[in-house]
Motif scaffolding. Structure first.
Motif, short mmCIF file in Angstrom:
data_model
loop_
_atom_site.label_atom_id
_atom_site.label_comp_id
_atom_site.label_asym_id
_atom_site.label_seq_id
_atom_site.Cartn_x
_atom_site.Cartn_y
_atom_site.Cartn_z
N TRP A 135 0.81 -1.25 0.04
CA TRP A 135 -0.06 0.00 0.09
C TRP A 135 0.85 1.30 0.08
O TRP A 135 0.61 2.28 -0.72
CB TRP A 135 -1.01 0.09 1.25
CG TRP A 135 -2.16 -0.83 1.13
CD1 TRP A 135 -2.36 -1.65 -0.02
CD2 TRP A 135 -3.10 -1.29 1.99
NE1 TRP A 135 -3.66 -2.57 -0.03
CE2 TRP A 135 -3.86 -1.98 1.67
CE3 TRP A 135 -3.17 -1.05 3.46
CZ2 TRP A 135 -4.99 -2.75 2.45
CZ3 TRP A 135 -4.11 -1.37 4.12
CH2 TRP A 135 -5.00 -2.28 3.53
N MET A 136 1.97 1.26 0.69
CA MET A 136 2.97 2.35 0.91
C MET A 136 3.38 2.63 -0.63
O MET A 136 3.63 3.82 -1.24
CB MET A 136 4.05 2.14 1.93
CG MET A 136 3.37 2.32 3.32
SD MET A 136 2.60 3.64 3.61
CE MET A 136 4.11 5.01 3.43
N ASN A 137 3.83 1.66 -1.27
CA ASN A 137 4.30 1.64 -2.63
C ASN A 137 3.43 2.48 -3.54
O ASN A 137 3.63 3.28 -4.31
CB ASN A 137 4.91 0.40 -3.24
CG ASN A 137 6.11 -0.12 -2.65
OD1 ASN A 137 7.17 0.76 -2.31
ND2 ASN A 137 6.46 -1.32 -2.35
N GLU A 138 2.12 1.85 -3.23
CA GLU A 138 1.21 2.46 -4.26
C GLU A 138 1.01 3.83 -3.91
O GLU A 138 0.66 4.75 -4.76
CB GLU A 138 -0.20 1.66 -4.12
CG GLU A 138 -1.53 2.18 -4.66
CD GLU A 138 -2.86 1.39 -4.12
OE1 GLU A 138 -4.06 1.99 -4.73
OE2 GLU A 138 -2.71 0.61 -3.44
N GLY A 139 0.75 4.26 -2.84
CA GLY A 139 0.56 5.74 -2.08
C GLY A 139 1.73 6.56 -2.57
O GLY A 139 1.52 7.61 -3.54
N VAL A 140 3.08 6.01 -2.61
CA VAL A 140 4.26 6.81 -3.27
C VAL A 140 3.93 6.96 -4.93
O VAL A 140 4.31 8.04 -5.20
CB VAL A 140 5.58 6.06 -2.65
CG1 VAL A 140 6.76 6.75 -3.61
CG2 VAL A 140 5.72 6.32 -1.08
N ALA A 141 3.64 5.80 -5.41
CA ALA A 141 3.40 5.84 -6.84
C ALA A 141 2.68 6.76 -7.24
O ALA A 141 2.74 7.81 -8.03
CB ALA A 141 3.12 4.78 -7.50
N HIS A 142 1.57 6.77 -6.62
CA HIS A 142 0.20 8.01 -6.90
C HIS A 142 0.81 9.54 -6.63
O HIS A 142 0.88 10.20 -7.43
CB HIS A 142 -0.83 7.95 -5.90
CG HIS A 142 -1.76 6.89 -6.47
ND1 HIS A 142 -2.46 6.72 -7.52
CD2 HIS A 142 -2.12 5.78 -5.64
CE1 HIS A 142 -2.97 5.64 -7.73
NE2 HIS A 142 -3.02 5.03 -6.60
N PHE B 206 4.02 10.87 4.96
CA PHE B 206 3.83 11.23 3.25
C PHE B 206 2.42 11.84 3.33
O PHE B 206 2.34 12.84 2.64
CB PHE B 206 3.57 9.89 2.89
CG PHE B 206 4.92 9.29 2.26
CD1 PHE B 206 5.48 9.86 1.31
CD2 PHE B 206 5.47 8.16 2.87
CE1 PHE B 206 6.69 9.32 0.88
CE2 PHE B 206 6.72 7.72 2.56
CZ PHE B 206 7.20 8.12 1.65
N LEU B 207 1.64 11.77 4.51
CA LEU B 207 0.30 12.73 4.59
C LEU B 207 0.94 14.12 4.75
O LEU B 207 0.27 15.24 4.13
CB LEU B 207 -0.58 12.53 5.76
CG LEU B 207 -1.25 11.00 5.33
CD1 LEU B 207 -2.21 10.64 6.49
CD2 LEU B 207 -2.15 11.47 4.19
N GLY B 208 1.92 14.38 5.61
CA GLY B 208 2.61 15.62 5.85
C GLY B 208 3.20 16.22 4.52
O GLY B 208 2.82 17.43 4.17
N LEU B 209 3.67 15.20 3.70
CA LEU B 209 4.50 15.94 2.27
C LEU B 209 3.18 16.27 1.21
O LEU B 209 3.43 17.11 0.68
CB LEU B 209 5.19 14.56 1.67
CG LEU B 209 6.45 14.31 2.40
CD1 LEU B 209 6.98 12.96 1.63
CD2 LEU B 209 7.37 15.48 2.38
N ILE B 210 2.23 15.45 1.35
CA ILE B 210 0.82 15.91 0.62
C ILE B 210 0.56 17.36 1.09
O ILE B 210 0.18 18.06 0.17
CB ILE B 210 -0.15 14.68 0.48
CG1 ILE B 210 0.20 13.60 -0.08
CG2 ILE B 210 -1.67 15.27 0.15
CD1 ILE B 210 -0.83 12.40 -0.05
N ALA B 211 0.25 17.42 2.22
CA ALA B 211 -0.19 18.90 2.85
C ALA B 211 0.74 19.92 2.43
O ALA B 211 0.20 21.07 2.01
CB ALA B 211 -0.41 18.66 4.41
N ALA B 212 2.03 19.47 2.38
CA ALA B 212 3.11 20.98 2.24
C ALA B 212 2.78 21.08 0.69
O ALA B 212 2.83 22.18 0.17
CB ALA B 212 4.47 20.10 2.32
N GLY B 213 2.65 20.03 -0.21
CA GLY B 213 2.50 20.20 -1.56
C GLY B 213 1.08 21.05 -1.91
O GLY B 213 0.96 21.79 -2.92
N ARG B 214 0.43 21.03 -1.03
CA ARG B 214 -1.15 21.65 -1.06
C ARG B 214 -0.91 23.16 -0.57
O ARG B 214 -1.95 23.80 -0.82
CB ARG B 214 -2.19 20.96 -0.49
CG ARG B 214 -2.70 19.86 -1.28
CD ARG B 214 -3.74 18.73 -0.59
NE ARG B 214 -4.00 17.77 -1.36
CZ ARG B 214 -4.90 16.69 -0.84
NH1 ARG B 214 -4.96 16.86 0.34
NH2 ARG B 214 -5.05 15.54 -1.83
#
Length: 143
Positions: free
Chosen positions: A31-38, A67-75
């Motif tokens: 699942w983590m690999n899938e999330g990172v790929a997305h 990784f949720l933190g990285l997404i928040a930063a990207g937003r």
């Protein structure tokens, strides 16, 4: 000033992130690999959903929170990014990736002193990783 966080998520295999995983592999690595790929493909919503799925099954999963933190930063939600990245660091203080990405977020916030400390911590944890040395050099030389 820029820091290069590219490659920080390359090759996530559930073992590279935390030393404990070397003894007990991450059962959520697929699942983590899938999330990172997305995430790497620019599909933040899909990545977010996958990392949330991991947390629904493993609420203390440090990398999923990170990784949720990285997404928040990207937003552009820096307050949420900081909260999540700090939570990830508390759960996995021996993760060089977490320290390096936190350093990059400090740079975004204009706190180069804290960024330097985080890069130095990442280097101490993984001294053979040249990317963090390069990021630290760029920071120190104002690039």
């Amino acid at each position: 000033m820029r820091a290069d966080a590219r490659g920080a998520t390359d090759g996530y295999d559930g073992r590279a992130m935390t030393p404990a995983a070397a003894v007990q592999p991450d059962p959520f690595a697929a699942w983590m690999n899938e999330g990172v790929a997305h995430q790497r493909a620019g599909r933040a919503d899909e990545a977010h959903a996958v990392f949330e799925r991991v947390l629904a099954h493993a609420p203390e999963h440090a990398d999923a929170v990170h990784f949720l933190g990285l997404i928040a930063a990207g937003r552009g939600d820096l307050a949420e990014a900081v909260r999540l990245m700090e939570q990830g660091l508390r759960r996995a203080p021996q993760s060089p990736m977490h320290w390096a990405n936190r350093a990059t977020l400090y740079i975004t916030q204009g706190d180069e002193t804290a960024a330097e400390a985080c890069f130095r911590r990442a280097i101490a944890l993984e001294p053979d990783q040249p990317g963090q040395r390069l990021n630290l050099a760029r920071l120190l030389h104002g690039q």
